[in-house]
Each structure stands twice: as C-alpha cells, then as structure tokens.
Motif scaffolding. Structure first.
Motif, PDB file in Angstrom:
ATOM      1  N   THR A  34       0.838  -1.212   0.000  1.00 11.00           N
ATOM      2  CA  THR A  34       0.000   0.000   0.000  1.00 11.00           C
ATOM      3  C   THR A  34       0.864   1.251   0.000  1.00 11.00           C
ATOM      4  OG1 THR A  34      -1.761  -1.154   1.169  1.00 11.00           O
ATOM      5  CG2 THR A  34      -1.792   1.246   1.280  1.00 11.00           C
ATOM      6  N   VAL A  35       1.898   1.254   0.827  1.00 13.27           N
ATOM      7  CA  VAL A  35       2.782   2.420   0.926  1.00 13.27           C
ATOM      8  C   VAL A  35       3.448   2.702  -0.431  1.00 13.27           C
ATOM      9  CG1 VAL A  35       5.003   3.115   1.920  1.00 13.27           C
ATOM     10  CG2 VAL A  35       3.149   2.330   3.412  1.00 13.27           C
ATOM     11  N   CYS A  36       3.847   1.648  -1.129  1.00 17.20           N
ATOM     12  CA  CYS A  36       4.461   1.844  -2.454  1.00 17.20           C
ATOM     13  C   CYS A  36       3.447   2.417  -3.445  1.00 17.20           C
ATOM     14  CB  CYS A  36       5.023   0.523  -2.977  1.00 17.20           C
ATOM     15  SG  CYS A  36       6.550   0.025  -2.172  1.00 17.20           S
ATOM     16  N   LYS A  37       2.202   1.935  -3.387  1.00 16.93           N
ATOM     17  CA  LYS A  37       1.180   2.486  -4.297  1.00 16.93           C
ATOM     18  C   LYS A  37       0.921   3.965  -3.989  1.00 16.93           C
ATOM     19  CE  LYS A  37      -1.052  -1.897  -5.429  1.00 16.93           C
ATOM     20  NZ  LYS A  37      -2.200  -2.802  -5.210  1.00 16.93           N
ATOM     21  N   LEU A  38       0.965   4.312  -2.715  1.00 18.83           N
ATOM     22  CA  LEU A  38       0.813   5.721  -2.331  1.00 18.83           C
ATOM     23  C   LEU A  38       1.993   6.543  -2.865  1.00 18.83           C
ATOM     24  CD1 LEU A  38      -0.419   5.142   1.327  1.00 18.83           C
ATOM     25  CD2 LEU A  38      -1.754   6.191  -0.524  1.00 18.83           C
ATOM     26  N   ALA A  39       3.175   5.947  -2.837  1.00 18.30           N
ATOM     27  CA  ALA A  39       4.363   6.649  -3.353  1.00 18.30           C
ATOM     28  C   ALA A  39       4.235   6.905  -4.853  1.00 18.30           C
ATOM     29  CB  ALA A  39       5.622   5.834  -3.041  1.00 18.30           C
ATOM     30  N   VAL A  40       3.642   5.958  -5.582  1.00 22.24           N
ATOM     31  CA  VAL A  40       3.390   6.164  -7.019  1.00 22.24           C
ATOM     32  C   VAL A  40       2.464   7.363  -7.202  1.00 22.24           C
ATOM     33  CG1 VAL A  40       2.274   5.190  -9.073  1.00 22.24           C
ATOM     34  CG2 VAL A  40       3.784   3.750  -7.675  1.00 22.24           C
ATOM     35  N   ASN A  41       1.402   7.431  -6.407  1.00 17.74           N
ATOM     36  CA  ASN A  41       0.470   8.569  -6.498  1.00 17.74           C
ATOM     37  C   ASN A  41       1.191   9.888  -6.219  1.00 17.74           C
ATOM     38  OD1 ASN A  41      -1.487   6.640  -6.883  1.00 17.74           O
ATOM     39  ND2 ASN A  41      -2.349   6.798  -4.813  1.00 17.74           N
ATOM     40  N   ALA A  42       2.068   9.868  -5.220  1.00 20.93           N
ATOM     41  CA  ALA A  42       2.803  11.084  -4.870  1.00 20.93           C
ATOM     42  C   ALA A  42       3.647  11.554  -6.049  1.00 20.93           C
ATOM     43  CB  ALA A  42       3.684  10.827  -3.645  1.00 20.93           C
ATOM     44  N   LEU A  43       4.336  10.613  -6.686  1.00 17.93           N
ATOM     45  CA  LEU A  43       5.182  10.970  -7.835  1.00 17.93           C
ATOM     46  C   LEU A  43       4.343  11.524  -8.983  1.00 17.93           C
ATOM     47  CD1 LEU A  43       7.641   7.967  -7.777  1.00 17.93           C
ATOM     48  CD2 LEU A  43       8.321  10.376  -7.730  1.00 17.93           C
ATOM     49  N   ARG A  44       3.222  10.880  -9.258  1.00 20.64           N
ATOM     50  CA  ARG A  44       2.380  11.344 -10.371  1.00 20.64           C
ATOM     51  C   ARG A  44       1.846  12.748 -10.107  1.00 20.64           C
ATOM     52  NH1 ARG A  44       2.282   7.086 -13.688  1.00 20.64           N
ATOM     53  NH2 ARG A  44       1.658   4.997 -12.971  1.00 20.64           N
ATOM     54  N   ALA A  45       1.696  13.099  -8.837  1.00 20.54           N
ATOM     55  CA  ALA A  45       1.200  14.437  -8.494  1.00 20.54           C
ATOM     56  C   ALA A  45       2.316  15.484  -8.506  1.00 20.54           C
ATOM     57  CB  ALA A  45       0.533  14.401  -7.117  1.00 20.54           C
ATOM     58  N   GLY A  46       3.579  15.040  -8.648  1.00 22.07           N
ATOM     59  CA  GLY A  46       4.688  15.998  -8.675  1.00 22.07           C
ATOM     60  C   GLY A  46       5.436  16.127  -7.364  1.00 22.07           C
ATOM     61  N   ASN A  47       5.253  15.132  -6.488  1.00 21.94           N
ATOM     62  CA  ASN A  47       5.918  15.154  -5.187  1.00 21.94           C
ATOM     63  C   ASN A  47       6.968  14.052  -5.078  1.00 21.94           C
ATOM     64  OD1 ASN A  47       4.447  17.348  -3.910  1.00 21.94           O
ATOM     65  ND2 ASN A  47       2.653  16.003  -4.024  1.00 21.94           N
ATOM     66  N   TYR A  48       7.703  14.033  -3.963  1.00 25.15           N
ATOM     67  CA  TYR A  48       8.661  12.954  -3.712  1.00 25.15           C
ATOM     68  C   TYR A  48       7.901  11.622  -3.628  1.00 25.15           C
ATOM     69  CZ  TYR A  48      12.118  16.495  -2.228  1.00 25.15           C
ATOM     70  OH  TYR A  48      12.990  17.552  -2.175  1.00 25.15           O
ATOM     71  N   GLY A  49       8.556  10.551  -4.064  1.00 22.25           N
ATOM     72  CA  GLY A  49       7.909   9.238  -4.118  1.00 22.25           C
ATOM     73  C   GLY A  49       7.889   8.543  -2.773  1.00 22.25           C
ATOM     74  N   ILE A  50       7.101   9.063  -1.864  1.00 20.10           N
ATOM     75  CA  ILE A  50       7.035   8.528  -0.507  1.00 20.10           C
ATOM     76  C   ILE A  50       5.585   8.461  -0.048  1.00 20.10           C
ATOM     77  CG2 ILE A  50       7.665   8.965   1.914  1.00 20.10           C
ATOM     78  CD1 ILE A  50      10.274  10.095   0.911  1.00 20.10           C
ATOM     79  N   GLY A  51       5.228   7.313   0.554  1.00 22.62           N
ATOM     80  CA  GLY A  51       3.898   7.131   1.129  1.00 22.62           C
ATOM     81  C   GLY A  51       4.010   6.693   2.570  1.00 22.62           C
ATOM     82  N   ALA A  52       2.901   6.860   3.304  1.00 22.16           N
ATOM     83  CA  ALA A  52       2.845   6.424   4.704  1.00 22.16           C
ATOM     84  C   ALA A  52       1.455   5.897   5.000  1.00 22.16           C
ATOM     85  CB  ALA A  52       3.173   7.580   5.648  1.00 22.16           C
ATOM     86  N   LEU A  53       1.400   4.946   5.916  1.00 23.14           N
ATOM     87  CA  LEU A  53       0.141   4.306   6.283  1.00 23.14           C
ATOM     88  C   LEU A  53       0.142   4.133   7.793  1.00 23.14           C
ATOM     89  CD1 LEU A  53      -2.381   2.656   5.237  1.00 23.14           C
ATOM     90  CD2 LEU A  53      -0.884   0.660   5.218  1.00 23.14           C
ATOM     91  N   ILE A  54      -0.969   4.524   8.436  1.00 25.66           N
ATOM     92  CA  ILE A  54      -1.120   4.253   9.869  1.00 25.66           C
ATOM     93  C   ILE A  54      -2.089   3.098  10.023  1.00 25.66           C
ATOM     94  CG2 ILE A  54      -1.928   5.137  12.102  1.00 25.66           C
ATOM     95  CD1 ILE A  54      -0.918   7.877  11.324  1.00 25.66           C
ATOM     96  N   LEU A  55      -1.687   2.114  10.814  1.00 22.22           N
ATOM     97  CA  LEU A  55      -2.507   0.931  11.092  1.00 22.22           C
ATOM     98  C   LEU A  55      -3.057   1.041  12.507  1.00 22.22           C
ATOM     99  CD1 LEU A  55       0.105  -1.659   9.770  1.00 22.22           C
ATOM    100  CD2 LEU A  55      -1.889  -0.796   8.519  1.00 22.22           C
ATOM    101  N   ASP A  56      -4.289   0.552  12.688  1.00 21.91           N
ATOM    102  CA  ASP A  56      -4.878   0.598  14.026  1.00 21.91           C
ATOM    103  C   ASP A  56      -4.341  -0.553  14.887  1.00 21.91           C
ATOM    104  OD1 ASP A  56      -6.276  -1.706  13.382  1.00 21.91           O
ATOM    105  OD2 ASP A  56      -8.206  -0.682  13.096  1.00 21.91           O
ATOM    106  N   ALA A  57      -4.888  -0.680  16.105  1.00 19.23           N
ATOM    107  CA  ALA A  57      -4.366  -1.679  17.039  1.00 19.23           C
ATOM    108  C   ALA A  57      -4.522  -3.098  16.504  1.00 19.23           C
ATOM    109  CB  ALA A  57      -5.088  -1.538  18.379  1.00 19.23           C
ATOM    110  N   ALA A  58      -5.517  -3.315  15.610  1.00 18.63           N
ATOM    111  CA  ALA A  58      -5.728  -4.646  15.025  1.00 18.63           C
ATOM    112  C   ALA A  58      -4.927  -4.838  13.741  1.00 18.63           C
ATOM    113  CB  ALA A  58      -7.218  -4.846  14.739  1.00 18.63           C
ATOM    114  N   GLY A  59      -4.144  -3.820  13.355  1.00 11.27           N
ATOM    115  CA  GLY A  59      -3.347  -3.927  12.131  1.00 11.27           C
ATOM    116  C   GLY A  59      -4.117  -3.560  10.877  1.00 11.27           C
ATOM    117  N   GLU A  60      -5.312  -2.980  11.048  1.00  8.86           N
ATOM    118  CA  GLU A  60      -6.106  -2.572   9.880  1.00  8.86           C
ATOM    119  C   GLU A  60      -5.731  -1.153   9.471  1.00  8.86           C
ATOM    120  OE1 GLU A  60      -8.227  -4.467   8.172  1.00  8.86           O
ATOM    121  OE2 GLU A  60      -7.666  -6.117   9.521  1.00  8.86           O
TER     122      GLU A  60
END
Ligand SMILES: [Zn+2]
Length: 191
Positions: A34-60
């Motif tokens: 998921t983080v890599c797919k977010l990084a692709v979106n960031a690059l396509r928008a003109g930003n650095y190729g970096i994504g982040a994801l926060i997971l809850d206590a159950a890992g969702e």
C-alpha cells in the motif's frame, strides 16, 4: 518528470499491480505494498515518491498519506509522516497512539522523527533505510530529551519482501534530483 522517468514509473506501478503480498513470510508486506502504491500517487502528483500508512491496534489500515511538499502548493512540512499524523490527530483524537503503527517508505528524517516521538505512535517501521537523510539509525546521538521521551516506542525496518523494498527504493529515487533542485531553487533564487 521526463519521458524516461514516466516510463520507469509505469513499470514500477505495473510490478506493484501484479505483486501478491506475502504476509505469512513478511508481516508488513501488505502495508508495504500500500505504501508503495501511495508513493506512485505522490510521484504522479509531482511530489517525492514517498507514502505512509497508519494501522490501528488490530493492524487494519486507518490513514493513508503521501508526500505533498510541492503539490498542490509548496509545504515544507509536507512529508508523508507529517501528513499522516496531522490527519490522525484531527480525525481520531480518542485513539491511544501507543497502539498504532506507522509504516513509511523511507527512514524518517529529523523533523518527522521528533514529530513521531511527540505524537507517541507505538511502532514506526520504514521500508528503506536512508543513511544520508534519515535519523533513526543515529537516534542515540540526538539531544537527551528525545531519548527520554516515549522510550517504549519502537522504530525500525519494516518486514517486507525484497521485491517491495526494492520498488520502494526505486520510487524514492525517481525524480529525486529534479525535486531537490526545485527545493534548493526556492531557498537560493538564481542571481
Ligand atoms: Zn520527514
């Protein structure tokens, strides 16, 4: 992005769309994908190729964020971790941060590391180490307060497959030089 960079980015995006996460072998693999797919979106928008994801206590998955330093408007604090924590604190003030996990493309920089310490996220895991820019590997040399604050927090590499780690690294490197030039040209306008 020039035509070659766009071509390479399309190939990396294709590898991601074909990739099957292997959570039994690599516990962070789904989050890493998921983080890599977010990084692709960031690059396509003109930003650095970096994504982040926060997971809850159950890992969702709870919050997705991308780097947004340049687009839609220049934001010096627009790193993916900062965007994720901003949204967490705005949308979920009731959640205990110590039970949450942030997975991010790249080893956090000093700004994001200290923010994550203050925010109190329980676990922070990154796909790619960043010896020249990241600070986790040298956290013991930060001023004392940053070591005393939230000592139970865990920062470290994410458990993802070599394929996901390689794609994350290549996404980070895509367009990196051009964007750094763009950043510097803001600070030091040509005379
Ligand atoms: Zn940062």
């Amino acid at each position: 992005m020039n035509a070659l960079q766009r071509f390479r980015l399309d190939r990396l995006a294709g590898r991601l769309s074909r990739y099957q996460a292997q959570p039994e072998t690599y516990p962070d693999d789904e989050a890493g994908l998921t983080v890599c797919k977010l990084a692709v979106n960031a690059l396509r928008a003109g930003n650095y190729g970096i994504g982040a994801l926060i997971l809850d206590a159950a890992g969702e998955p709870l919050i997705e964020a991308t780097n947004r330093v340049f687009e839609p408007a220049f934001t010096s604090a627009g790193h993916a971790e900062m965007a994720a924590v901003d949204e967490l604190e705005r949308r979920y003030p009731e959640l205990a941060p110590g039970e949450l996990t942030l997975v991010v493309s790249l080893e956090p920089c000093p700004m994001c590391y200290t923010r994550l310490k203050l925010a109190g996220l329980g676990h922070v895991r990154y796909l790619v180490p960043d010896p020249p820019g990241g600070v986790v590997h040298m956290a013991a040399r930060l001023p004392e307060i940053w070591q005393l604050l939230n000592p139970e927090q865990r920062f470290g590499p994410a458990a993802v497959s070599p394929e996901i780690r390689q794609i994350a690294r290549r996404l980070f490197l895509t367009n990196l030089r051009a964007l750094r030039r763009q950043l510097l040209s803001r600070i030091q306008p040509p005379r």
